[in-house]
Every structure is written in structure tokens, then in C-alpha cells.
Design an enzyme around this catalytic site. Structure first.
Site, PDB file in Angstrom:
ATOM      1  N   GLU A 144       0.842  -1.219   0.040  1.00 48.61           N
ATOM      2  CA  GLU A 144      -0.105   0.001  -0.042  1.00 48.61           C
ATOM      3  C   GLU A 144       0.841   1.188  -0.048  1.00 48.61           C
ATOM      4  O   GLU A 144       0.428   2.376  -0.726  1.00 48.61           O
ATOM      5  CB  GLU A 144      -1.004  -0.072   1.203  1.00 48.61           C
ATOM      6  CG  GLU A 144      -2.175   0.897   0.984  1.00 48.61           C
ATOM      7  CD  GLU A 144      -2.913   0.749   0.121  1.00 48.61           C
ATOM      8  OE1 GLU A 144      -3.510   1.396  -0.586  1.00 48.61           O
ATOM      9  OE2 GLU A 144      -3.616  -0.629   0.234  1.00 48.61           O
ATOM     10  N   LYS A 147       2.002   2.012  -3.643  1.00 47.88           N
ATOM     11  CA  LYS A 147       0.847   2.065  -4.548  1.00 47.88           C
ATOM     12  C   LYS A 147       0.814   3.419  -5.210  1.00 47.88           C
ATOM     13  O   LYS A 147       0.085   4.111  -4.766  1.00 47.88           O
ATOM     14  CB  LYS A 147      -0.500   1.743  -3.720  1.00 47.88           C
ATOM     15  CG  LYS A 147      -1.739   1.405  -4.984  1.00 47.88           C
ATOM     16  CD  LYS A 147      -3.005   1.028  -4.330  1.00 47.88           C
ATOM     17  CE  LYS A 147      -3.832   0.599  -5.053  1.00 47.88           C
ATOM     18  NZ  LYS A 147      -5.106   0.179  -4.503  1.00 47.88           N
ATOM     19  N   GLY A 177      -4.450  -7.401  -3.961  1.00 54.06           N
ATOM     20  CA  GLY A 177      -5.272  -6.344  -4.613  1.00 54.06           C
ATOM     21  C   GLY A 177      -4.167  -5.173  -4.980  1.00 54.06           C
ATOM     22  O   GLY A 177      -4.403  -4.551  -6.003  1.00 54.06           O
ATOM     23  N   LEU A 180      -2.576  -6.254  -8.028  1.00 61.59           N
ATOM     24  CA  LEU A 180      -3.700  -6.163  -9.410  1.00 61.59           C
ATOM     25  C   LEU A 180      -4.314  -4.555  -9.765  1.00 61.59           C
ATOM     26  O   LEU A 180      -4.289  -4.407 -11.201  1.00 61.59           O
ATOM     27  CB  LEU A 180      -4.955  -6.907  -8.927  1.00 61.59           C
ATOM     28  CG  LEU A 180      -4.566  -8.304  -8.636  1.00 61.59           C
ATOM     29  CD1 LEU A 180      -5.839  -9.155  -8.396  1.00 61.59           C
ATOM     30  CD2 LEU A 180      -3.718  -9.202  -9.676  1.00 61.59           C
ATOM     31  N   ASP A 181      -4.073  -3.775  -8.816  1.00 61.38           N
ATOM     32  CA  ASP A 181      -4.533  -2.391  -9.157  1.00 61.38           C
ATOM     33  C   ASP A 181      -3.611  -1.544  -9.947  1.00 61.38           C
ATOM     34  O   ASP A 181      -3.996  -1.023 -10.741  1.00 61.38           O
ATOM     35  CB  ASP A 181      -4.991  -1.481  -7.812  1.00 61.38           C
ATOM     36  CG  ASP A 181      -6.405  -2.028  -7.184  1.00 61.38           C
ATOM     37  OD1 ASP A 181      -7.190  -2.760  -7.791  1.00 61.38           O
ATOM     38  OD2 ASP A 181      -6.774  -1.420  -6.017  1.00 61.38           O
ATOM     39  N   THR A 201      -3.618 -13.637  -5.210  1.00 58.48           N
ATOM     40  CA  THR A 201      -3.007 -14.583  -4.690  1.00 58.48           C
ATOM     41  C   THR A 201      -3.319 -14.653  -3.149  1.00 58.48           C
ATOM     42  O   THR A 201      -2.998 -15.080  -2.206  1.00 58.48           O
ATOM     43  CB  THR A 201      -1.500 -14.650  -4.810  1.00 58.48           C
ATOM     44  OG1 THR A 201      -1.013 -13.387  -4.420  1.00 58.48           O
ATOM     45  CG2 THR A 201      -1.281 -14.890  -6.225  1.00 58.48           C
ATOM     46  N   LYS A 214     -12.338  -1.727 -11.433  1.00 55.72           N
ATOM     47  CA  LYS A 214     -11.370  -0.598 -10.992  1.00 55.72           C
ATOM     48  C   LYS A 214     -10.056  -0.941 -10.918  1.00 55.72           C
ATOM     49  O   LYS A 214      -9.313  -2.039 -10.596  1.00 55.72           O
ATOM     50  CB  LYS A 214     -11.735  -0.198  -9.658  1.00 55.72           C
ATOM     51  CG  LYS A 214     -13.355   0.347  -9.594  1.00 55.72           C
ATOM     52  CD  LYS A 214     -13.539   1.178  -8.662  1.00 55.72           C
ATOM     53  CE  LYS A 214     -13.920   0.335  -7.427  1.00 55.72           C
ATOM     54  NZ  LYS A 214     -14.674   1.093  -6.135  1.00 55.72           N
ATOM     55  N   PHE A 241      -3.297 -20.873  -4.133  1.00 53.28           N
ATOM     56  CA  PHE A 241      -2.620 -20.149  -3.714  1.00 53.28           C
ATOM     57  C   PHE A 241      -2.678 -19.325  -2.450  1.00 53.28           C
ATOM     58  O   PHE A 241      -1.868 -18.898  -1.716  1.00 53.28           O
ATOM     59  CB  PHE A 241      -2.728 -18.668  -4.739  1.00 53.28           C
ATOM     60  CG  PHE A 241      -1.936 -18.651  -6.056  1.00 53.28           C
ATOM     61  CD1 PHE A 241      -0.676 -19.023  -6.262  1.00 53.28           C
ATOM     62  CD2 PHE A 241      -2.892 -18.845  -7.352  1.00 53.28           C
ATOM     63  CE1 PHE A 241      -0.031 -19.061  -7.522  1.00 53.28           C
ATOM     64  CE2 PHE A 241      -2.198 -19.054  -8.724  1.00 53.28           C
ATOM     65  CZ  PHE A 241      -0.888 -19.083  -8.696  1.00 53.28           C
TER      66      PHE A 241
END
Length: 449
Positions: A144, A147, A177, A180-181, A201, A214, A241
Site C-alpha cells: 500500500e 501504490k 489487490g 492487481l490495481d 493470490t 477498477k 494460492f
């Protein structure tokens, strides 16, 4: 079709509707259906409306955009006998047959969370080698805190050097997440849209981030302030996974599952209520129906509103206060943990609003605790709650659009919850759960975000 309407004759304004037909490689606008239907013409779903006034002409374009993407359960995705990772996104069976016959090697660019790569890197390399794929693997610390647009640009530099075909060679994202984002954001920018594939995963990304449209990164100290609505070509779900995910991250994912249960599915709530500790212990390896129920309810809400044109979204439950809380205490709370704290407070708001009984409220809180989720946090003050709701008003068309449970597995959207109720709920939430949560503080565990 044709001339739609003629306005006031004094204004001399009229609007004409045109269809669009492709004839001999060129698109032509045609009033009505005046074209040869027997010819090899292609009729677009788009329309052009032309409005003529004394001051000039205005063209209004109505162009429906349809995205088709697959969410596919599989097992042993990295087994060389499994073609899903390379070919599972293709819907044309003849194309798959032709590709299998061809001697031309496939080409893939893979971004993978570096913690995931430590576990599955050798297996991923072996898979791509056996499949004779020209590939590049880019392990990254997708947390995070990282990101950001800087991470997106880092990916794009490598993608550009690798020289992908933006139509037939999707970027593959493997991770939680955040991964992926970020990859979805990079794919949406490269050549204005390059297809990409999501392989979640973590449990949270498995039932939440991976199945929607999104993409995004954090900006100006705000969560996901930059982003785009671009779904993947496909998402491949492999529960195996999840076996390597730490227990805390299983709890983290179960928070999003509980969210969908409270909003839409009493059966799923009762499953979590009865078997929550077992799901934690087994990491859901023996209960695929739980993830299927959560994904089904999620897709029901996302598919008709992929671009969030309708701001009344039940999936926003737990997401009114949690973004500010999560960013303020970063990295001490995981996303699902922050969401659960938000949900716990909102359950008290529902109770004080007369929407839940005391028994229902307590059942929900007990499920949260059985899933080893935090139900309170000292930083989640009344001041933070009020500021979050004010921000919500600014970004939601002047309405708070607060999803609240009105029973177990039922919900509604509310716009006029009084300050008195919010304060009363906060006091009871603090009095009843602040002590309980002292023994349920999130553990420090490293795992893919």
C-alpha cells in the site's frame, strides 16, 4: 429513426438521428435504415444526433461501450498441463486451436508481487519455459505504501522495452489487490488500453479486487484517487494460492466476504457464523462454495454498474470511513481490517436507527470477532468519522449514500441519518467494543498486499 423531433418553429431548431453503417471499409451516417440490408454492411450500435440552430450545429455522440471479461475458477494454474494462464482469456475456440498448432511462441510480460515470487517464482519460470513462452517476469514490492504512479511508470518502462502486441499479448498480474490495481492502471495507460489478466493470490483480492473493473493508485495521501475503470480480459481464480497466505490475511479477506453477506446473502452470513473459525483454520481449501457465493453477489452488484454511474452502491458498505482510517494508520491496518472497523461502527448506526435488533447486532459483532477481525480502533474518532462523511458528500453528488444492514443479509441506502444517531452509535460502539478490541489488535505479518 431519422428526424427525431422538431422544436419550436420560432427557434428553427431540429435534431436528426443518424445510424452508422460501414460500407466498403468506410463508416457512413444514414438517416433511418436506408441501406442495403443484403450487402455485407456492419451496423454500429452508436448513434449521432445532429442539432441545428441559427447559431450553429451541435453533434451528440452516443457510443455504447461493452466490455466482456471472464472470471474463471481453476486449480493448479501453474501446472504445465493447464493452459488457462496463457489461453484462458480467449473466447474464440478456433483461435485457441490455431494458436496451439502454430510454431510461433507466445509472448507474455508478468508482474508479480515479490513476496509471491519468493514462493512461486521457480514454478512460474518452469511453467513458462515448458510452454515455450518468450517472457519477462518483473517482481515488485506491491504494498500500500508503494501504490503510486511511480510504480506504474516503472512497469510501463519495462513493458515498453519488452515490446508487447497490445491486442494479443496481455500483461499478467499475479499478487494481491495492490498488485492487481497497479498493473491494471499501467495496462489502461499503455497504448491507451492493453489487455491484462489478473491472478489473485490473497483471499481479499480473490473475492474483491480481481472481479471488478477498477484500477488505481494512491495520490495526495488519498486512497485510489487516481484510477480508471478498465476490467481485465480475464481473472483466473486458483484457491491453492491461498494456502500460502498467513492467517491474518485470511481474516482480512473474510471481512469482504462478510460485507457481501450482510448486504445481500443471509445464507452466506450463517455459513460464516457457523463455520468461520474452520474457514480460518483450513484457509477455505475445503469450502469453495463460500468464495463462490461471495463472488456471485459481488458480480451481481458490479456488472450492471461497472462505471459506477449509479452512486448508490451496496458494495460501498464498510468503505465510508475505512479509506481515511487505513491511510492514517498505514501500514498497521490491512484493508479488510479497516473495512471491518467501519462496518462494526455502521452496525451500531443501524441498531440506533431501528434497522437492526439488539440480537442481530450482537450476532454480527460475534461473527466479526470469530473471524479474528478488529471491531474498533482508537484512531477512528468521531472527528474522523464526520470528516469522512463530509468528503463522501462532496464526491457522491451531495448525498452521503450510506449503505446499512436492515436485517441479516438485507440492506438499503440512507441519506438522512441524523448527527444524534451517529453520536449515540459512536458512544455505544466505544463503550462496548473498545475494551473487547484491546485483545484483538492486528498482528504484524508480512504478506503480499
Amino acid at each position: 429513426m431519422g428526424e427525431v423531433y422538431l422544436e419550436d418553429k420560432m427557434t428553427k431548431e431540429k435534431t436528426i438521428e443518424f445510424s452508422l453503417v460501414r460500407i466498403k471499409k468506410a463508416w457512413k451516417r444514414i438517416v433511418g435504415m436506408k441501406f442495403n440490408k443484403d450487402a455485407d454492411d456492419c451496423i454500429s450500435a452508436a448513434k449521432i444526433f445532429e442539432r441545428n440552430t441559427e447559431k450553429g450545429t451541435t453533434w451528440t455522440v452516443v457510443s455504447p461501450i461493452i466490455f466482456t471479461y471472464k472470471v474463471t475458477e481453476t486449480w493448479d494454474l501453474l501446472d504445465p498441463d493447464n493452459d488457462t494462464l496463457l489461453l484462458g482469456h480467449i473466447t474464440d475456440l478456433q483461435q485457441i486451436k490455431d494458436m496451439k498448432k502454430s510454431n510461433k511462441p507466445l509472448k507474455r510480460f508478468v508482474v508479480i508481487d515479490q513476496e509471491v515470487y519468493k514462493i512461486y517464482g521457480p514454478k512460474l519460470n518452469e511453467y513458462l519455459e515448458v510452454k515455450n513462452v518468450l517472457y519477462k517476469i518483473m517482481p515488485l514490492p506491491t504494498t500500500e505504501e508503494n501504490k503510486s504512479m511511480e510504480m506504474v511508470l516503472k512497469i510501463l518502462e519495462e513493458v515498453n522495452d519488452f515490446s508487447l502486441d497490445r491486442r494479443t499479448e496481455p500483461i499478467i498480474a499475479i499478487g494481491g489487490g495492490v498488485c492487481l490495481d497497479i498493473v491494471g492502471m499501467a495496462a489502461s495507460l499503455y497504448r491507451r488500453r492493453t489487455p491484462y489478466i489478473r491472478v489473485p493470490t490473497t483471499l481479499l483480492s480473490y473475492i474483491d479486487a480481481s472481479v471488478g473493473a477498477k484500477t488505481g493508485v494512491n495520490f495526495a495521501n488519498c486512497k485510489n484517487k487516481l484510477g480508471a475503470y478498465i476490467p481485465p480480459a480475464a481473472t483466473f481464480l486458483d484457491l491453492s494460492f491461498i494456502q500460502s497466505v498467513p492467517r491474518r490475511h485470511i481474516s482480512n479477506g473474510l471481512a469482504e466476504m462478510l460485507k457481501m453477506a450482510l448486504m445481500k446473502d443471509r445464507v452466506l452470513f450463517e455459513l460464516l457464523e457457523k463455520h468461520g473459525p474452520m474457514l480460518l483454520d483450513t484457509k477455505l481449501q475445503n469450502t469453495p462454495e463460500a468464495t463462490r457465493m461471495a463472488i456471485t453477489t459481488m458480480l451481481e452488484e458490479l456488472a450492471p454498474n461497472l462505471w459506477e454511474d449509479d452512486l448508490n452502491r451496496l458494495v460501498d458498505f464498510g468503505h465510508l470511513i475505512s479509506p481515511a482510517l487505513e491511510m492514517k494508520v498505514l501500514p498497521s491496518l490491512l484493508h479488510g481490517e479497516a473495512v471491518n472497523i467501519d462496518m462494526a461502527y455502521m452496525v451500531y448506526v443501524s441498531k440506533e436507527s431501528g434497522l437492526l435488533t439488539e440480537e442481530e447486532k450482537q450476532r454480527i459483532i460475534n461473527v466479526m470477532l470469530s473471524l479474528e477481525l478488529p471491531v474498533w480502533h482508537e484512531v477512528c474518532s468521531m472527528e474522523l468519522i464526520q470528516k469522512s462523511l463530509q468528503d463522501r458528500l462532496k464526491h457522491s453528488g451531495g448525498l452521503v449514500r450510506m449503505p446499512l444492514p436492515v436485517g441479516l443479509g438485507q440492506a438499503d441506502i440512507f441519506n438522512s441519518t441524523s448527527c444524534e444517531i451517529l453520536h449515540r452509535a459512536f458512544k455505544k460502539w466505544f463503550d462496548e467494543l473498545s475494551i473487547t478490541s484491546a485483545s484483538n489488535v492486528p498482528r504484524s505479518t508480512t504478506a503480499p498486499a
